[in-house]
Motif scaffolding. Structure first.
Motif, PDB file in Angstrom:
ATOM      1  N   LEU A   3       0.816  -1.206   0.000  1.00  0.00           N
ATOM      2  CA  LEU A   3       0.000   0.000   0.000  1.00  0.00           C
ATOM      3  C   LEU A   3       0.851   1.258   0.000  1.00  0.00           C
ATOM      4  N   GLN A   4       2.161   1.099   0.102  1.00  0.00           N
ATOM      5  CA  GLN A   4       3.056   2.246   0.067  1.00  0.00           C
ATOM      6  C   GLN A   4       3.116   2.794  -1.353  1.00  0.00           C
ATOM      7  N   PRO A   5       3.276   4.122  -1.485  1.00  0.00           N
ATOM      8  CA  PRO A   5       3.397   4.680  -2.829  1.00  0.00           C
ATOM      9  C   PRO A   5       4.660   4.160  -3.509  1.00  0.00           C
ATOM     10  N   LEU A   6       4.579   4.022  -4.820  1.00  0.00           N
ATOM     11  CA  LEU A   6       5.750   3.585  -5.581  1.00  0.00           C
ATOM     12  C   LEU A   6       6.754   4.724  -5.629  1.00  0.00           C
ATOM     13  N   LEU A   7       7.979   4.407  -5.313  1.00  0.00           N
ATOM     14  CA  LEU A   7       9.036   5.409  -5.328  1.00  0.00           C
ATOM     15  C   LEU A   7       9.790   5.329  -6.644  1.00  0.00           C
ATOM     16  N   PRO A   8      10.351   6.435  -7.088  1.00  0.00           N
ATOM     17  CA  PRO A   8      11.161   6.411  -8.308  1.00  0.00           C
ATOM     18  C   PRO A   8      12.335   5.443  -8.173  1.00  0.00           C
ATOM     19  N   ALA A   9      12.828   4.973  -9.296  1.00  0.00           N
ATOM     20  CA  ALA A   9      13.950   4.033  -9.316  1.00  0.00           C
ATOM     21  C   ALA A   9      15.119   4.555  -8.499  1.00  0.00           C
TER      22      ALA A   9
END
Length: 103
Positions: A3-9
Motif C-alpha cells: 500500500l506504500q506509494p511507488l518510489l522512483p527508481a
C-alpha cells in the motif's frame, strides 16, 4: 501488493542507505568511518538503478560519504562537521526528491 506509494527508481535503496548510516554511525571516529564507508558503497550501488534527479542526488551523497570517510581516516584534511552538515542537507534533498516524484 504494498500500500506504500511507488518510489522512483533508486529511491528505496538510497533511502535505506541513509537510514542505515544514521543508525550505525555512532559517536566514535571508527564507527563513523565504518558507517560512512558502508554508506558510500551502498549509495554507489543505489545510483546504478537511479535516474534523473534521484541519480544526481545519489551521486552527490556517494561523494559526501566518501569525503567523510577520507576526512575521518586522515587521508584528506577537512572539516568533518561541515561535511556531515552537507550530507544531512543532501539526505534531505533525497527525501524531498523521492517524495515529490512518488506515484
Amino acid at each position: 501488493m504494498s500500500l506504500q506509494p511507488l518510489l522512483p527508481a533508486g529511491c528505496q535503496e538510497a533511502l535505506a542507505v541513509v537510514d542505515r548510516y544514521y543508525r550505525t554511525a555512532g559517536s566514535t571516529e571508527l564507527s563513523q568511518q565504518a558507517a560512512a564507508t558502508a554508506a558510500y558503497q551502498g549509495m554507489t550501488r543505489a545510483s546504478l538503478a537511479a535516474e534523473g534527479a534521484v541519480y544526481t542526488v545519489t551521486v552527490t551523497l556517494s561523494q559526501d560519504f566518501s569525503n567523510m570517510r577520507f576526512i575521518l581516516s586522515g587521508m584528506v584534511s577537512g572539516d568533518y562537521a561541515a561535511a556531515q552538515a552537507r550530507t544531512t542537507r543532501d539526505a534531505q534533498t533525497l527525501r524531498d526528491v523521492c517524495r515529490s516524484n512518488s506515484s
